[in-house]
Design a protein around this motif. Structure first.
Motif, short mmCIF file in Angstrom:
data_model
loop_
_atom_site.label_atom_id
_atom_site.label_comp_id
_atom_site.label_asym_id
_atom_site.label_seq_id
_atom_site.Cartn_x
_atom_site.Cartn_y
_atom_site.Cartn_z
N PHE A 67 0.81 -1.22 0.00
CA PHE A 67 0.00 0.00 0.00
C PHE A 67 0.84 1.27 0.00
CE2 PHE A 67 -2.61 -2.98 2.83
CZ PHE A 67 -3.18 -3.62 1.74
N HIS A 70 1.77 2.77 -3.43
CA HIS A 70 0.75 3.08 -4.42
C HIS A 70 0.75 4.54 -4.86
CE1 HIS A 70 -1.83 -0.69 -3.35
NE2 HIS A 70 -0.64 -0.98 -3.84
N SER A 117 -7.01 1.01 -1.88
CA SER A 117 -5.84 1.88 -1.75
C SER A 117 -5.51 2.60 -3.05
CB SER A 117 -4.64 1.05 -1.29
OG SER A 117 -3.45 1.82 -1.31
#
Length: 244
Positions: A67, A70, A117
């Motif tokens: 995450f 990202h 996310s």
């Protein structure tokens, strides 16, 4: 077939069998494709083996479970996409998921959390004024909880609900959000499972529904699966509990 020569599609989880067929079909429609996956070698090999137009396909590394990476991944895109397809997926057997949380957690991270996310980042970038569509791949397993696959199904149910809310959030910007609710596909994720052969769809068939998505939120490929989808939605709990 109408060509969209100035548009770009970003496919996240592009190493899946369905996503690879999407690459082919988007290229046929004139799109440029950014294919993102952890397994970039497999994608490079696929592009070479299929003799795809390399100048129209860019392969990038993307990890749905990482995450923290990202935002940087999105910021570093050479061009912001017109269409985004979230095709990343992970599946472990329900019994294994119940006994070992590691597998259940990975399904949650790939199938749901990773999607939320990266799609939040993409959707909230109002500077990308040409974003027109986000498509998420979900599953009929998420329509109703069934004892054979409810852990996996719960991740898909959550993702479908997220996409439904995202569709409402983005409506004022005229960005369409679609949820592809899929049944059995002849893919590596289902290899070894005992499935009804008459219900299995081919990856290229499913890809057509993604590439040609229109305005409806829920897209269910194949009339047999549409019937099953509607039956599942209205079936009393007492009967759902009798399903495998």
């Amino acid at each position: 077939m109408e060509k969209n020569t100035n548009k770009t599609v970003l496919i996240l989880g592009a190493n899946s069998d369905v996503a690879k067929q999407c690459i082919i079909q988007y290229l046929e429609k004139g799109f440029s494709v950014i294919a993102a996956s952890r397994n970039t070698t497999s994608l490079d090999n696929f592009i070479r083996e299929k003799s795809l137009q390399a100048s129209k396909v860019m392969v990038l590394y993307f990890d749905a479970e990482d995450f923290d990476s990202h935002q940087k991944f999105y910021d570093n895109l050479p061009i912001k996409p017109h269409i985004v397809v979230y095709a990343a997926g992970f599946l472990v057997d329900n019994e294994k998921a119940l006994k070992d949380f590691k597998g259940a957690k990975q399904m949650m991270m790939v199938n749901y959390m990773g999607g939320v996310s990266i799609l939040n980042i993409i959707a909230m970038d109002e500077s990308n004024t040409h974003l027109e569509r986000i498509i998420g791949l979900s599953s009929l397993s998420g329509v109703r909880g069934r004892k054979s696959n409810f852990v996996y199904g719960s991740t898909k149910a959550a993702f479908t609900q997220y996409l439904a809310g995202l569709r409402q959030e983005l409506a004022s910007r005229k960005i369409i959000v679609n949820a592809l609710v899929i049944g059995y596909i002849r893919t590596k994720i289902n290899k070894g499972l005992q499935l009804n052969e008459s219900l299995i769809m081919e990856p290229d068939y499913v890809a057509k529904f993604i590439v040609n998505a229109r305005n409806s939120f829920t897209i269910v490929p194949n009339f047999k699966w549409k019937i099953i989808y509607h039956i599942l939605r209205i079936l009393p709990e007492s009967l759902v509990s009798k399903l495998p």
